[in-house]
Scaffold this motif. Structure first.
Motif, PDB file in Angstrom:
ATOM      1  N   ASP A  29       0.955  -1.291  -0.037  1.00  0.00           N
ATOM      2  CA  ASP A  29       0.171   0.005   0.174  1.00  0.00           C
ATOM      3  C   ASP A  29       0.934   1.226  -0.101  1.00  0.00           C
ATOM      4  O   ASP A  29       2.001   1.242   0.476  1.00  0.00           O
ATOM      5  CB  ASP A  29      -0.977   0.046   1.238  1.00  0.00           C
ATOM      6  N   THR A  31       1.313   5.537   0.884  1.00  0.00           N
ATOM      7  CA  THR A  31       0.878   6.596   1.701  1.00  0.00           C
ATOM      8  C   THR A  31       1.690   7.912   1.314  1.00  0.00           C
ATOM      9  O   THR A  31       2.666   7.778   0.554  1.00  0.00           O
ATOM     10  CB  THR A  31       0.906   6.129   3.140  1.00  0.00           C
ATOM     11  N   HIS A 168      -9.531   0.855   5.476  1.00  0.00           N
ATOM     12  CA  HIS A 168      -8.992   1.324   6.863  1.00  0.00           C
ATOM     13  C   HIS A 168      -9.282   0.197   7.924  1.00  0.00           C
ATOM     14  O   HIS A 168      -8.764   0.468   9.369  1.00  0.00           O
ATOM     15  CB  HIS A 168      -9.574   2.612   7.164  1.00  0.00           C
ATOM     16  N   ASP A 174      -2.256  -0.170   6.831  1.00  0.00           N
ATOM     17  CA  ASP A 174      -3.275   1.189   7.083  1.00  0.00           C
ATOM     18  C   ASP A 174      -3.719   0.862   8.661  1.00  0.00           C
ATOM     19  O   ASP A 174      -3.649   1.978   9.567  1.00  0.00           O
ATOM     20  CB  ASP A 174      -4.688   1.174   6.471  1.00  0.00           C
TER      21      ASP A 174
END
Length: 392
Positions: A29, A31, A168, A174
């Motif tokens: 992921d 960010t 989330h 996350d």
């Protein structure tokens, strides 16, 4: 929050993750890291201006892709800078984390081609030879391409796409990793800014700090993230009942009660409301009445006097207009699915063919400028006037 979507995902996850060791279960992921500290307070003289903003009012952010497995093993990150090219001055000279990858895009965001290259040239090269490997990530469009899926199938990698808008609650990065990394990032950024006040953070320093905080992050962060997401060890009850939509959760409980699956007990206040709406009935028909009164399906109501409820009377009086079936809309993407299949490739190819075969819109013809018309009329009039003069 829909329990049907969540628990369908957990059923899919259980089917593929069981008997797979944690070292072969991965999550990727991305960010963003802000170039101005947001969690560190500034101490200054009372009544005087004090700030640490160095990147301007826009608060510049840089995207970083991170990942690791359920055993706590991290993988080399990918830093995505904003620009057309990668310059040597952007790359850190310190090799605190080996095989760190760099890229650049026009807006500094993740793109499909870049993610595919990272998957092929970095991820596949650093996950060992044990197969199969489970890769879990969200449904962002940059994470899906025909070449990536074909490459994953050829390397025995099963990609499970998370249901949209639930990352989330389900994605390990996350849940645990990103928050701790950004706290460490703010600390390191503030240390640098105290020695370089009023100077914008160079990209090479950014790469150095990211490399440092990622190398110092312990394996417990990743392990806890997989545990909180219910991935490893597998646990489909990690999401509390109060986070779901109450009405949808009640219908999900009723639907699954017949399968003898472990479901939550309905709220006592709901049961009291059911009893208040019922007519006096024999105890033998009590259970069938509760099922009928909460099903919200008119077809399940029976005309017998032993199953009449206050709700059934209302439903009989409210006649719904029959809905017309829409044939133009076609559902292609499920909530959670395995995309490393031939069916997924066929859908992507079909979408690509539709885009290519779509006729281009022709531009409108430009109207002639009114000034040009006036100029032409003047020329014609001058010619006529000259001819008249010659004739006279």
């Amino acid at each position: 929050m829909g329990p049907f979507i969540i628990y369908n995902y957990f059923n899919l996850l259980k089917e593929h993750v069981q008997n797979i060791p944690p070292s072969q279960i991965y999550n990727l992921d991305e960010t963003s890291f802000c170039l101005d500290p947001s969690r560190i307070k500034v101490v200054g003289e009372k009544g005087k201006a004090a700030h640490r903003t160095t990147s301007g009012p826009g608060r510049e952010n840089i995207t970083v892709l991170l990942g690791g497995n359920a055993a706590g093993e991290k993988r080399p990150p990918l830093i995505v800078f904003k620009g057309k090219n990668i310059w040597d001055s952007w790359i850190t000279n310190k090799t605190e984390y080996p095989k760190m990858t760099y890229s650049a895009t026009k807006n500094g965001w993740m793109e499909t081609e870049m993610f595919t290259k990272y998957f092929e040239n970095n991820f596949l090269q650093n996950i060992g030879k044990e197969r199969p490997v489970i890769l879990i990530y969200d449904a962002h469009t940059s994470h899906i391409s025909i070449f990536l899926i074909e490459k994953a199938i050829a390397n025995n990698i099963i990609i499970i796409k998370l249901p949209p808008y639930f990352s989330h609650l389900l994605q390990p990065m996350d849940l645990c990793v990103f928050k701790s990394l950004k706290v460490a990032w703010d600390v390191e950024l503030t240390k640098w800014q105290r020695q370089n006040y009023g100077t914008k953070l160079p990209k090479a320093v950014f790469s150095t700090i990211i490399s440092k905080i990622w190398s110092e992050a312990g394996p417990a962060l990743l392990i806890k993230g997989y545990e909180k997401g219910g991935i490893y060890p597998f646990n489909n009850q990690v999401i509390a009942a109060e986070k779901f939509d109450p009405e949808a959760y009640r219908r999900w409980n009723l639907e699954n009660s017949s399968n003898n699956s472990p479901v939550a007990v309905p709220d006592p206040s709901v049961a009291d409301q059911i009893k208040e709406n019922q007519i006096n009935l024999p105890s033998s028909s009590q259970k069938s009445l509760i099922d009928t009164s909460l099903s919200f399906e008119p077809k399940s109501l029976t005309p017998s006097l032993t199953s009449i409820t206050f709700e059934s009377i209302i439903l009989e009086q409210l006649k719904q207009v029959p809905k017309t079936e829409k044939t133009t809309r076609k559902k292609i993407c499920k909530g959670a699915e395995v995309i490393t299949t031939l069916e997924a490739i066929a859908v992507l190819k079909e979408q690509a063919n539709k885009v290519e075969s779509k006729p281009k819109k022709l531009g409108r013809k430009k109207k002639k400028n009114s000034c040009t018309k006036k100029r032409q009329m003047k020329i014609v009039w001058k010619k006529k006037k000259k001819m008249i003069q010659m004739m006279t």
